[in-house]
Scaffold this motif. Structure first.
Motif, PDB file in Angstrom:
ATOM      1  N   LEU A   5     -10.984 -25.219 -38.778  1.00 28.63           N
ATOM      2  CA  LEU A   5      -9.968 -25.924 -38.000  1.00 28.63           C
ATOM      3  C   LEU A   5      -8.610 -25.391 -38.432  1.00 28.63           C
ATOM      4  O   LEU A   5      -8.010 -25.869 -39.401  1.00 28.63           O
ATOM      5  CB  LEU A   5     -10.044 -27.435 -38.247  1.00 28.63           C
ATOM      6  CG  LEU A   5     -11.376 -28.128 -37.941  1.00 28.63           C
ATOM      7  CD1 LEU A   5     -11.333 -29.581 -38.364  1.00 28.63           C
ATOM      8  CD2 LEU A   5     -11.709 -28.012 -36.456  1.00 28.63           C
ATOM      9  N   GLY A   6      -8.138 -24.370 -37.755  1.00 27.22           N
ATOM     10  CA  GLY A   6      -6.881 -23.761 -38.159  1.00 27.22           C
ATOM     11  C   GLY A   6      -6.977 -23.231 -39.575  1.00 27.22           C
ATOM     12  O   GLY A   6      -7.838 -22.407 -39.894  1.00 27.22           O
ATOM     13  N   THR A 143      -6.136 -31.987 -34.193  1.00 28.63           N
ATOM     14  CA  THR A 143      -7.242 -32.011 -33.252  1.00 28.63           C
ATOM     15  C   THR A 143      -7.141 -33.287 -32.414  1.00 28.63           C
ATOM     16  O   THR A 143      -6.331 -34.164 -32.705  1.00 28.63           O
ATOM     17  CB  THR A 143      -8.606 -31.980 -33.973  1.00 28.63           C
ATOM     18  OG1 THR A 143      -8.716 -33.146 -34.808  1.00 28.63           O
ATOM     19  CG2 THR A 143      -8.732 -30.735 -34.832  1.00 28.63           C
ATOM     20  N   GLU A 165      -5.929 -27.044 -25.681  1.00 28.52           N
ATOM     21  CA  GLU A 165      -5.832 -25.629 -26.049  1.00 28.52           C
ATOM     22  C   GLU A 165      -4.415 -25.109 -25.834  1.00 28.52           C
ATOM     23  O   GLU A 165      -3.853 -24.421 -26.704  1.00 28.52           O
ATOM     24  CB  GLU A 165      -6.833 -24.824 -25.223  1.00 28.52           C
ATOM     25  CG  GLU A 165      -6.916 -23.370 -25.615  1.00 28.52           C
ATOM     26  CD  GLU A 165      -8.130 -22.678 -25.015  1.00 28.52           C
ATOM     27  OE1 GLU A 165      -8.395 -21.530 -25.413  1.00 28.52           O
ATOM     28  OE2 GLU A 165      -8.820 -23.277 -24.162  1.00 28.52           O
ATOM     29  N   CYS A 169      -3.792 -27.225 -30.162  1.00 33.76           N
ATOM     30  CA  CYS A 169      -4.743 -27.983 -30.983  1.00 33.76           C
ATOM     31  C   CYS A 169      -5.781 -27.036 -31.591  1.00 33.76           C
ATOM     32  O   CYS A 169      -6.173 -26.038 -30.980  1.00 33.76           O
ATOM     33  CB  CYS A 169      -5.460 -29.040 -30.148  1.00 33.76           C
ATOM     34  SG  CYS A 169      -4.432 -30.457 -29.717  1.00 33.76           S
ATOM     35  N   ALA A 170      -6.231 -27.398 -32.786  1.00 27.79           N
ATOM     36  CA  ALA A 170      -7.206 -26.564 -33.488  1.00 27.79           C
ATOM     37  C   ALA A 170      -8.619 -26.794 -32.983  1.00 27.79           C
ATOM     38  O   ALA A 170      -9.497 -25.935 -33.180  1.00 27.79           O
ATOM     39  CB  ALA A 170      -7.139 -26.836 -34.982  1.00 27.79           C
ATOM     40  N   ALA A 171      -8.862 -27.931 -32.347  1.00 31.37           N
ATOM     41  CA  ALA A 171     -10.202 -28.255 -31.833  1.00 31.37           C
ATOM     42  C   ALA A 171     -10.108 -29.513 -30.987  1.00 31.37           C
ATOM     43  O   ALA A 171      -9.109 -30.248 -31.030  1.00 31.37           O
ATOM     44  CB  ALA A 171     -11.198 -28.458 -32.970  1.00 31.37           C
ATOM     45  N   ASP A 200     -11.577 -22.097 -25.333  1.00 32.49           N
ATOM     46  CA  ASP A 200     -11.789 -21.112 -26.386  1.00 32.49           C
ATOM     47  C   ASP A 200     -11.618 -21.704 -27.779  1.00 32.49           C
ATOM     48  O   ASP A 200     -11.944 -21.052 -28.771  1.00 32.49           O
ATOM     49  CB  ASP A 200     -10.812 -19.938 -26.222  1.00 32.49           C
ATOM     50  CG  ASP A 200     -11.112 -19.102 -24.983  1.00 32.49           C
ATOM     51  OD1 ASP A 200     -12.305 -18.961 -24.651  1.00 32.49           O
ATOM     52  OD2 ASP A 200     -10.157 -18.616 -24.348  1.00 32.49           O
ATOM     53  N   ILE A 201     -11.085 -22.918 -27.878  1.00 33.27           N
ATOM     54  CA  ILE A 201     -10.966 -23.560 -29.182  1.00 33.27           C
ATOM     55  C   ILE A 201     -12.294 -24.239 -29.531  1.00 33.27           C
ATOM     56  O   ILE A 201     -13.111 -24.505 -28.645  1.00 33.27           O
ATOM     57  CB  ILE A 201      -9.821 -24.606 -29.209  1.00 33.27           C
ATOM     58  CG1 ILE A 201     -10.042 -25.673 -28.130  1.00 33.27           C
ATOM     59  CG2 ILE A 201      -8.475 -23.934 -29.042  1.00 33.27           C
ATOM     60  CD1 ILE A 201      -9.015 -26.817 -28.183  1.00 33.27           C
TER      61      ILE A 201
END
Length: 374
Positions: A5-6, A143, A165, A169-171, A200-201
């Motif tokens: 996550l990032g 997230t 996205e 956001c990381a997810a 794509d995340i």
């Protein structure tokens, strides 16, 4: 298999869902002692944090062994959410912030919060952008968690994924139910897979993970990067041990005897007392008794007494009455735990909420409501 996550790497791709009154520092430590995942603090309101509300601040307690601090924020105002995210990073040293857009509780959706908010695409984007911008200088990933939509006629999850996205956001975590479903019926894993193909995340899947094998099936079925576990771990913190083993390629299914469950119950109560003091800690423990003993043959009188326990000494005396050799009730495996309820005929929403999907003028005052992670 790990989860990225990032800037944050989680050794096991498993996240403990924030649950009001459950995922306090004591329970997070208990679960973390079983497996290596990400354990999220009880959800807090951004306005309460920014305005210095004492109740909100008291919820932001972390165990000394808690190396990775993760917090879920609830908010409907982009500015307040951004300020709250900055406070969490600067003052509390959090390593991960999750935003709640999945709560189905009527008193929340009625004000446009929780699972209702993603209908307002513009507002959702603004909130996410403010949070991401506030956390960026601290290299803290943000997230979000959401549901499929308000109901089957008002789905929002694909748009929410795109907006998340674009906002950085990381997810995104998706609970495979609509707000109208609440916790009833079955989670739609196909929708989770659809979201995986749409963005794509990383996507995290949530819903109907009762055993470690369920998590593996979800990954295979949907292609998610990880799973979020809520009700499945109630009274079963060892589920995280099974999950860690499963993702490491080891076939493990913990079937503790009642004696081993008693040891876990005592450890849980001990941690609660350590953080809250004996009186309050024992009161907090009471709600967990029925989950720990689900399926075991403990009598009604003993269960009732355990649900009124007010000291560790009293707890020890009562736990000693249980038969430590009683085997785990295998009939309980794979069955739902915690709340279920029935689907709602309609979702409680602010008047005119469905009239447009922008919502930048729809910010509502947040209240200190006890809600789950959605």
């Amino acid at each position: 298999m790990s989860l990225t996550l990032g800037s944050l790497t989680v050794p096991t791709p498993v996240v403990l869902a924030p649950m009001a009154g459950i995922t306090n520092a004591a329970y997070r430590r208990l679960c973390a002692e079983q497996g290596a995942g990400l354990y999220v603090c009880e959800m807090i309101t951004s306005r309460g944090l920014v305005e210095g509300d004492e109740t909100t601040r008291r919820m932001l307690v972390f165990d000394e062994a808690e190396q990775v601090r993760s917090v879920q924020l609830y908010g409907t105002d982009p500015v307040y959410v951004g300020k709250a995210a900055e406070i969490l990073c600067a003052e509390y040293g959090v390593a991960h912030i999750d935003l709640n857009f999945g709560c189905p509780v009527p008193k929340v959706t009625r004000k446009g919060g929780g699972g209702a908010l993603p209908w307002k695409r513009g507002l959702l984007g603004a909130i996410l952008e403010h949070a991401v911008a506030a956390a960026a200088p601290y290299d803290v990933p943000v997230t979000m968690k959401t549901r499929k939509g308000l109901d089957d006629d008002h789905l929002t999850f694909l748009d929410a994924g795109r907006i998340a996205e674009e906002a950085g956001c990381a997810a995104i975590a998706l609970h495979g139910r609509t707000v109208a479903q609440a916790y009833s019926g079955e989670a739609d894993w196909d929708a989770i897979g659809e979201l995986v193909d749409h963005v794509d995340i990383p996507v995290l899947g949530n819903g109907d993970i009762w055993e470690a094998a369920d998590a593996l099936r979800m990954v295979e079925h949907t292609g998610v990067a990880g799973v979020v576990v809520g009700r499945g771990c109630l009274g079963r913190p060892w589920l995280f041990r099974d999950l860690a083993d499963a993702f490491a390629g080891r076939e493990t299914r913990t079937l503790p005897t009642l004696g081993e469950v008693v040891v876990m119950m005592r450890r849980h109560a001990e941690l609660l007392v350590e953080h809250m003091g004996e009186e309050r800690g024992c009161k907090e423990f009471r709600k967990h008794v029925s989950w720990y003993l689900k399926g075991f043959s403990a009598g009604g009188r003993l269960r009732h007494s355990l649900a009124l326990v007010d000291s560790l000494a009293a707890l020890d005396a009562l736990l000693a009455e249980l038969d430590p050799t009683e085997p785990f009730p295998v009939a309980e495996l794979g069955s739902p735990r915690g709340r279920q309820g029935s689907p709602r005929a309609r979702v409680a929403l602010p008047e005119g909420w469905l009239d447009d999907t922008d919502g930048l003028d729809s910010c509502v005052r947040e209240e200190s409501v006890e809600i789950t992670g959605g």
